[in-house]
Design a protein around this motif. Structure first.
Motif, PDB file in Angstrom:
ATOM      1  N   THR A  12      -1.484 -14.033   7.531  1.00 17.12           N
ATOM      2  CA  THR A  12      -2.153 -12.914   8.263  1.00 17.12           C
ATOM      3  C   THR A  12      -3.031 -12.459   7.311  1.00 17.12           C
ATOM      4  O   THR A  12      -4.144 -12.338   7.928  1.00 17.12           O
ATOM      5  CB  THR A  12      -0.924 -11.787   8.443  1.00 17.12           C
ATOM      6  OG1 THR A  12       0.134 -12.249   9.048  1.00 17.12           O
ATOM      7  CG2 THR A  12      -1.729 -10.762   9.271  1.00 17.12           C
ATOM      8  N   GLY A  13      -2.874 -12.520   6.079  1.00 14.19           N
ATOM      9  CA  GLY A  13      -4.130 -11.874   5.098  1.00 14.19           C
ATOM     10  C   GLY A  13      -5.334 -12.944   5.276  1.00 14.19           C
ATOM     11  O   GLY A  13      -6.565 -12.652   5.330  1.00 14.19           O
ATOM     12  N   ARG A  14      -4.938 -14.301   5.346  1.00 22.71           N
ATOM     13  CA  ARG A  14      -6.146 -15.591   5.608  1.00 22.71           C
ATOM     14  C   ARG A  14      -6.566 -15.063   6.810  1.00 22.71           C
ATOM     15  O   ARG A  14      -8.150 -15.307   6.751  1.00 22.71           O
ATOM     16  CB  ARG A  14      -5.327 -16.677   5.465  1.00 22.71           C
ATOM     17  CG  ARG A  14      -6.328 -17.759   5.631  1.00 22.71           C
ATOM     18  CD  ARG A  14      -5.652 -19.174   6.160  1.00 22.71           C
ATOM     19  NE  ARG A  14      -6.586 -20.120   6.364  1.00 22.71           N
ATOM     20  CZ  ARG A  14      -7.397 -20.259   7.525  1.00 22.71           C
ATOM     21  NH1 ARG A  14      -6.935 -19.384   8.688  1.00 22.71           N
ATOM     22  NH2 ARG A  14      -8.095 -21.177   7.758  1.00 22.71           N
ATOM     23  N   HIS A  15      -6.127 -14.995   7.822  1.00 21.86           N
ATOM     24  CA  HIS A  15      -6.798 -14.726   9.096  1.00 21.86           C
ATOM     25  C   HIS A  15      -7.696 -13.431   9.302  1.00 21.86           C
ATOM     26  O   HIS A  15      -8.575 -13.463   9.757  1.00 21.86           O
ATOM     27  CB  HIS A  15      -5.682 -14.687  10.452  1.00 21.86           C
ATOM     28  CG  HIS A  15      -5.025 -16.129  10.593  1.00 21.86           C
ATOM     29  ND1 HIS A  15      -5.805 -17.121  10.999  1.00 21.86           N
ATOM     30  CD2 HIS A  15      -3.751 -16.217  10.885  1.00 21.86           C
ATOM     31  CE1 HIS A  15      -4.663 -18.167  11.094  1.00 21.86           C
ATOM     32  NE2 HIS A  15      -3.512 -17.649  10.883  1.00 21.86           N
ATOM     33  N   MET A  16      -7.224 -12.535   8.820  1.00 27.33           N
ATOM     34  CA  MET A  16      -8.109 -11.479   8.690  1.00 27.33           C
ATOM     35  C   MET A  16      -9.020 -11.480   7.575  1.00 27.33           C
ATOM     36  O   MET A  16     -10.210 -10.776   7.815  1.00 27.33           O
ATOM     37  CB  MET A  16      -6.891 -10.148   8.200  1.00 27.33           C
ATOM     38  CG  MET A  16      -5.836  -9.697   9.065  1.00 27.33           C
ATOM     39  SD  MET A  16      -6.199  -9.481  10.807  1.00 27.33           S
ATOM     40  CE  MET A  16      -7.294  -7.930  10.373  1.00 27.33           C
TER      41      MET A  16
END
Length: 263
Positions: A12-16
């Motif tokens: 999720t952090g990667r996509h954000m």
């Protein structure tokens, strides 16, 4: 369970972080909703009359919020299809992580973007005269219902992206899916003036249940005169519909991920 949570948080952090590096992606979740609120609130609002002398700008907000949540299907579908095309899914498959972590990372990041749209629309709605009249608890409950719909549509979009695989094709499919549900609902106009068979379709349209549920929780004008179950119990109907769809679509998306990754 702890490893799954860590994997989901990392993805999720990667996509954000990718969104931060490509800020153009924020246009679709900030500018477009503002334009929708202003167009429907002022342009259409000057010509629309809500039965009972209700405020059309309050009436329309439940519909606009719901349609933005529903449109999340296209964002997730395009994102997943793009991941497949770029080989990102193959790289994830080579790592020791759960397939649910990959899909949850994508859907949660898309849901966060959609939630940002809600915040922007709420601010603009307040500026043009929209208000929630039934207190903080019911106001938050309505937004929770919207986020549940958005999360369900993110999973639906992930399934479409995994099956279709082409970013160009999934956009067309998503639009063909969104438009009929949007137009044949109580999102923008009351259903009373439609032919009876169209009224029935609109009443049982799950979008109508979410819209009516939000209006009920916010205390906004509604035009419900039908005896149909979704019209009389919109919140319950919306919760059940989203729950059942999510329970069906999430496992299907997981199976589609396995097949797509193995190709």
């Amino acid at each position: 369970m702890g490893e799954l949570a860590n994997d989901v948080a990392a993805l999720t952090g990667r996509h954000m972080r990718h969104i931060v590096r490509v800020p153009e992606k924020l246009i679709g979740v900030t500018i477009a909703p503002v334009v929708m609120v202003l167009i429907f609130g002022y342009l259409f609002g000057s010509a629309m009359t809500v039965p009972g002398d209700g405020n059309y700008r309050e009436y329309i907000m439940g519909g606009i919020f719901t349609m933005v949540m529903f449109s999340a299907v296209g964002t997730s579908a395009a994102g997943v299809a793009d991941d497949l095309k770029n080989g990102l899914v193959d790289r994830f498959r080579s790592l020791p992580m759960s397939r649910y972590a990959v899909l949850l990372g994508r859907t949660l990041s898309d849901l966060a973007m959609t939630a940002l749209s809600c915040v922007v629309m709420a601010v603009v709605g307040l500026l043009i005269g929209w208000r929630a009249h039934h207190g903080v608890a019911k106001t938050l409950a309505a937004f929770g219902l919207l986020l549940l719909l958005g999360f369900t549509m993110c999973w639906f979009g992930a399934l479409i992206g995994l099956v279709v695989r082409s970013p160009e094709a999934v956009n067309t499919i998503a639009q063909l899916m969104v438009m009929p549900f949007a137009l044949l609902s109580n999102s923008f106009v009351p259903l009373d003036g439609l032919p009876r068979w169209m009224q029935i379709l609109g009443e049982w349209n799950p979008i109508s249940a979410v819209v009516s549920g939000c209006r009920e929780l916010w205390g906004n004008p509604t035009t419900t005169v039908s005896d149909a179950l979704p019209a009389q119990h919109p919140v319950t109907t919306a919760l059940l519909t989203c729950g059942v769809l999510l329970a069906v679509v999430a496992p299907l998306a997981s199976r589609a991920y396995n097949r797509a990754a193995a190709r």
